[in-house]
Scaffold this motif. Structure first.
Motif: not given
Lengths: 104, 216
Positions: B77-84
């Motif tokens: 998340l803190s790398e700007g990745v969308e997380v599910h």
């Protein structure tokens, strides 16, 4: 070590572009850098940067987002809104600090 | 690292100014020189080029098995990745507020169990794996759990409920598995508020389209 120059102000960076010497930073430089990544540095944006500067001065490491919440009292959601994408890295760079290395 | 290609008007940058890769803004094309956007898309498979996306499947309810996905998801998340994150089977205990404060760590069946502290008694002992029978002694699981929690706290890693708050604030999408939910007779009010819904496996497969999947 490479040196970056922006509008006549120079600072040393690592191979990824992060600061290596915190003393080469000042707020004017931060304003110039912020414009490069489309951030308008108002008071809300500056507050976390100031915390990071003072916190890292005592700890010697760039604070993680979790530390900014737990110690600095910042709201994670707000930090993500202020610095979308990679908040920890953007803030570390704009605060003139090294690349954050903490996991959480 | 990224080299700035187009500084704002009136800005003077040195030759070879290095801008960290923030995943957005002005960056040089990641595609190989001469490669068109279309062929770059082909190289990554049939998925459209967009923000990176990761899907985690949490199937275990032991304390030590809860952390990997929470830590990696938070980092993503803190790398700007969308997380599910999909919580299924014992993994549902991670988002069940009746159980997630009490997740346990056990020595039993963990052959990688060794204690750094033992090195102080005799050098080398810290690398020895603990006898499996010790894991069955009364109170041993509680002891090991307390110890792991302390080690995590010393490293400023939040406990599980607080970690979920952190993930929720950072924008993680979390789901509970429908089948497990029904099987374990869980009620929705007990789920952590960050859980967006109770969904089926096929729902999750749809959501995870184009994501990099990590199964824990």
């Amino acid at each position: 070590m490479p040196t970056n120059v922006i509008n006549g102000r120079s600072f040393t960076v690592d191979e990824e572009g992060f600061f290596t010497d915190r003393s080469e930073w000042n707020e004017d430089l931060a304003h110039d850098l912020a414009a490069l990544i489309g951030v308008d540095l108002d008071e809300a944006h500056l507050a976390p940067l100031r915390f990071m500067r003072s916190d890292s001065e005592t700890t010697g490491t760039t604070p993680t987002l979790r530390r900014m919440q737990a110690v600095g009292g910042f709201d994670i959601k707000t930090l993500f809104a202020l610095y979308p994408g990679k908040p920890a890295k953007k803030m570390a760079w704009l605060a003139g600090l090294r690349k954050p290395v903490g996991c959480v | 690292m990224t080299t700035v290609t187009m500084p704002p008007a009136g800005y003077e940058l040195s030759e070879g100014f290095i801008l960290p890769n923030f995943g957005d803004g002005m960056r040089s094309s990641p595609a190989a020189p001469g490669a068109s956007a279309e062929s770059a898309g082909e190289a990554r498979g049939a998925y459209p080029i967009g923000p990176r996306k990761m899907a985690f499947i949490c199937s275990k309810g032991n304390l030590d098995m809860a952390y990997p996905a929470l830590i990696m998801g938070n980092a993503a998340l803190s790398e700007g990745v969308e997380v599910h994150i999909f919580f299924t089977f014992w993994g549902l205990d991670i988002v069940n507020t009746k159980t997630n404060e009490k997740l346990k760590f056990t020595l039993a069946a963990n052959t990688a169990m060794h204690m750094p502290e033992l090195g102080r008694i005799k050098p080398g002992l810290e690398h020895m794996s603990m006898p499996q029978a010790m894991g069955n002694l009364p109170g041993m699981t509680g002891f090991a759990t307390r110890m792991m929690k302390k080690q995590m706290a010393d490293l400023e890693i939040p406990d599980v409920p607080e970690f979920l708050d952190l993930l929720q604030a950072a924008g993680a999408h979390m789901y509970a598995c429908r089948l497990t939910f029904d099987m374990m007779k869980i009620i929705e009010a007990d789920l952590h508020p960050g859980v967006e819904g109770v969904i089926s496996a096929s729902d999750f497969i749809e959501i995870a389209e184009g994501a990099q999947i990590v199964f824990v």
